[in-house]
Design a protein around this motif. Structure first.
Motif, PDB file in Angstrom:
ATOM      1  N   ILE A 260      -1.027  31.758  -2.171  1.00 28.18           N
ATOM      2  CA  ILE A 260      -1.951  31.465  -1.079  1.00 28.18           C
ATOM      3  C   ILE A 260      -1.224  31.603   0.252  1.00 28.18           C
ATOM      4  N   VAL A 261      -1.875  32.248   1.216  1.00 27.53           N
ATOM      5  CA  VAL A 261      -1.325  32.380   2.565  1.00 27.53           C
ATOM      6  C   VAL A 261      -2.229  31.614   3.521  1.00 27.53           C
ATOM      7  N   MET A 262      -1.661  30.614   4.191  1.00 31.37           N
ATOM      8  CA  MET A 262      -2.399  29.798   5.150  1.00 31.37           C
ATOM      9  C   MET A 262      -1.882  30.060   6.561  1.00 31.37           C
ATOM     10  N   ASN A 263      -2.766  29.940   7.529  1.00 32.87           N
ATOM     11  CA  ASN A 263      -2.315  29.922   8.920  1.00 32.87           C
ATOM     12  C   ASN A 263      -2.908  28.694   9.610  1.00 32.87           C
ATOM     13  N   THR A 264      -2.691  28.576  10.898  1.00 28.92           N
ATOM     14  CA  THR A 264      -3.216  27.430  11.650  1.00 28.92           C
ATOM     15  C   THR A 264      -3.991  27.965  12.849  1.00 28.92           C
ATOM     16  N   PRO A 265      -5.219  28.390  12.626  1.00 29.07           N
ATOM     17  CA  PRO A 265      -5.957  29.100  13.669  1.00 29.07           C
ATOM     18  C   PRO A 265      -6.400  28.244  14.840  1.00 29.07           C
ATOM     19  N   PHE A 266      -6.357  26.919  14.702  1.00 27.98           N
ATOM     20  CA  PHE A 266      -6.908  26.082  15.765  1.00 27.98           C
ATOM     21  C   PHE A 266      -5.848  25.335  16.562  1.00 27.98           C
ATOM     22  N   GLY A 267      -4.626  25.287  16.058  1.00 27.90           N
ATOM     23  CA  GLY A 267      -3.599  24.486  16.716  1.00 27.90           C
ATOM     24  C   GLY A 267      -3.211  24.995  18.090  1.00 27.90           C
ATOM     25  N   ASN A 268      -3.348  26.311  18.329  1.00 24.16           N
ATOM     26  CA  ASN A 268      -2.964  26.852  19.635  1.00 24.16           C
ATOM     27  C   ASN A 268      -4.154  27.442  20.392  1.00 24.16           C
ATOM     28  N   SER A 269      -5.353  27.086  20.003  1.00 21.77           N
ATOM     29  CA  SER A 269      -6.540  27.680  20.626  1.00 21.77           C
ATOM     30  C   SER A 269      -6.646  27.337  22.100  1.00 21.77           C
ATOM     31  N   ILE A 270      -6.483  26.056  22.436  1.00 21.11           N
ATOM     32  CA  ILE A 270      -6.613  25.640  23.835  1.00 21.11           C
ATOM     33  C   ILE A 270      -5.527  26.292  24.675  1.00 21.11           C
ATOM     34  N   THR A 271      -4.308  26.304  24.150  1.00 18.52           N
ATOM     35  CA  THR A 271      -3.184  26.898  24.880  1.00 18.52           C
ATOM     36  C   THR A 271      -3.429  28.375  25.169  1.00 18.52           C
TER      37      THR A 271
ATOM     38  N   ALA B   3       0.600  31.243  22.999  1.00 20.96           N
ATOM     39  CA  ALA B   3       0.719  29.977  22.264  1.00 20.96           C
ATOM     40  C   ALA B   3       1.974  29.209  22.655  1.00 20.96           C
ATOM     41  N   ALA B   4       2.641  29.649  23.729  1.00 24.83           N
ATOM     42  CA  ALA B   4       3.944  29.092  24.065  1.00 24.83           C
ATOM     43  C   ALA B   4       3.830  27.877  24.983  1.00 24.83           C
ATOM     44  N   THR B   5       3.327  26.790  24.439  1.00 20.81           N
ATOM     45  CA  THR B   5       3.406  25.501  25.109  1.00 20.81           C
ATOM     46  C   THR B   5       3.976  24.492  24.119  1.00 20.81           C
ATOM     47  N   THR B   6       4.578  23.465  24.655  1.00 21.02           N
ATOM     48  CA  THR B   6       5.161  22.435  23.801  1.00 21.02           C
ATOM     49  C   THR B   6       4.104  21.835  22.879  1.00 21.02           C
TER      50      THR B   6
END
Length: 531
Positions: A92-103, A284-287
């Motif tokens: 299975i390959v997972m990503n995190t599509p929502f963690g950097n959306s706002i950034t 996506a380059a914010t702390t």
């Protein structure tokens, strides 16, 4: 044994601690992803691999990853993972599509301001001791029309921010409904209208065959004069050479790019143009974003390894922890149904239809369907699982379909699998009783009630006296103990079946004696992975 995860790229210590707190053994080696040889040497020790962009998960690496079950990418892009190879290996390959959306959305808005007000050029000029106030005449965003290409998660955030700036927003997205557009506060438009009427264009789509060069030379030629283009999505969406020509000629007033067709981008037709703002893929380059995606991928991988919950997977339907708990018996039933069909079939399977009746039709039927296909394919390839089975079935030309319906029979819910070959059609149905145990309830249209066991024996015959005696005698004489015995028939004197749950597999000579008895049309031993 506790699952073991390797973190081969830079993840926060907080994310690594999540694995430990959940009882998962973790090796944190943030520089290992760049060492291909060393990674290949040790990858077979791990159930999970957590990465960012530095680690390249190739088909060659996956061949060495004999224990690997899940890859978690902290971020949205999975260009560094060979997804088809992972799927074929059942990983299975997972990503995190929502963690950097706002950034990412905020970066697009920032780039829009930067190109509208020529901020980078003005800053460089002022640093150089110049005071060129009249040179940097900008434009307002307020009142301008923003054309958003792609109204998904990030695009919708950009739309909300743009509306707050009093911009008019139109959106092109083939999957955007009129209702959703109204909810977002924008107007749905086709691509032609967007190209010819937008003052600013912001792209927010993935790079696919359908979206590659969506702003081609031909489409750039149709743009409204004076338009400004922002791309913080993916390189390859815009013909950079054609855009550079349009910028030089003044047909396009400006552009702001965070992504490029070739990365790392050391050269581009867009570089060194005075009306172009460029950044090195900083979307996506914010702390906050980096921390969010790291925590999210650790939680997702832990959930899968410990509970079977699947979220944000790119090659398998998502299954929540709650669904996994409720669906567990149904997933096992579906695997047993597929396995029964697979073990009964020696001819190439052409079609498989899965009917979900009653309450089960409201469950995650995509995952249940994959479980049926996995059971079917395991008859010939035991290593297949829910991830790799659909690919294998497709490669073999098997057409898989599904149907859902409200409750129609005496059972509150059941699943029926029908398989077709060039010569015959077979079907089997099953349900899950209140005790959580799967049962076979129908074979070839004949009603039965059979508990599923690891070792089973299936026979068919013409309905007549003496069948039970023959089965019992031959099995008893050969010390094969019967745990459960189920009979069924279509009607008196016609087709009849028997399904026996045995304590152990019958030897080949026992099966030969049953076949030589002259009373059975078919004698078939069956094995099920009963847990």
């Amino acid at each position: 044994m506790a699952p073991k995860v390797l973190v081969s790229d830079k993840l926060s210590e907080t994310a690594v601690q999540i694995f430990r707190d959940r009882g998962i053994e973790v090796d944190f080696e943030p520089g290992l992803g760049k060492d291909k040889e060393r990674l290949a040497e040790i990858i077979d020790r791990y159930d999970g691999l957590a990465i960012r962009s530095a680690t390249k998960v190739t088909a060659k690496l996956l061949d060495r990853a004999t224990r690997l079950k899940v890859i978690g990418r902290a971020g949205i892009g999975v260009d560094n993972v060979d997804l088809p190879a992972a799927s074929s290996k059942g990983v299975i390959v997972m990503n995190t599509p929502f963690g950097n959306s706002i950034t990412t959305a905020e970066h697009a808005i920032a780039m829009m301001f930067a190109v509208a007000r020529q901020i980078p050029e003005a800053s460089a000029s002022t640093h150089a001791g110049k005071w060129e106030k009249s040179r940097f005449m900008g434009v307002e965003l307020s009142g301008k029309t923003l054309g958003v290409i792609g109204a998904g998660n990030i695009g919708s955030i950009v739309i909300a921010r743009a509306l707050g700036l009093r911009m008019k927003v139109i959106a092109y997205d083939p999957f955007l409904s009129e209702e959703r557009a109204t909810e977002l506060g924008c107007r749905k438009a086709d691509l032609d209208e967007l190209l010819t009427s937008a003052d600013f264009i912001s792209l927010h789509v993935p790079l696919t065959d359908r979206t590659r060069n969506i702003l081609s030379a031909a489409n750039i030629a149709r743009l409204k004069p004076g338009v400004r283009i922002v791309n913080c999505a993916r390189g390859g969406l815009v013909d950079e050479a054609a855009l550079a020509e349009a910028l030089t000629e003044g047909r396009v007033a400006g552009a702001a790019f965070d992504v490029f067709a070739e990365e790392p981008a050391t050269d581009s037709p867009l570089f060194n143009l005075p009306n172009v703002v460029v950044t090195p893929h900083l979307g996506a380059a914010t702390t906050e974003a980096q921390e969010n995606v790291a925590l999210q991928v650790a939680e997702q991988m832990s959930d899968y390894l410990l509970t079977g919950a699947v979220s944000n997977a790119l090659n398998m339907p998502s299954v929540t922890a709650e669904e996994a708990a409720v669906m567990g018996p149904w997933l096992r039933l579906c695997e047993y149904l597929g396995s029964f069909i697979g073990q009964m079939t020696e001819e190439p399977v052409q079609e498989v239809n899965i009917l979900f009746d009653g309450a089960v039709a409201g469950m995650n039927v995509s995952a249940l369907r994959n479980s049926v296909v996995a059971g079917l394919m395991q008859a010939g390839s035991p290593e297949v699982n829910m991830v790799s089975a659909p690919i294998m079935a497709k490669n073999r030309g098997i057409e898989v379909s599904q149907t859902t319906q409200d409750q129609t029979g005496v059972f509150e819910s059941y699943v029926k699998v029908t398989m077709k070959t060039a010569k015959r059609t077979r079907s089997i149905a099953g349900t899950v009783f209140s005790d959580g145990k799967p049962r076979f309830i129908q074979i070839k249209g004949i009603n039965i009630d059979a508990e599923v066991g690891a070792h089973m024996l299936y026979t068919t015959n013409e309905d007549r006296a003496g069948i039970i005696g023959t089965l019992g005698r031959i099995l008893g004489e050969n010390d094969v103990n019967i745990a459960n015995f189920t009979l069924g028939r279509s009607e008196r004197g016609k087709d009849a079946i028997a399904l026996l749950y045995l304590d152990a597999d019958p030897a080949a000579e026992v099966l030969d004696k049953l076949r030589d008895s002259g009373v059975f049309n078919a004698v078939r031993p069956l094995r099920f992975n009963v847990t």
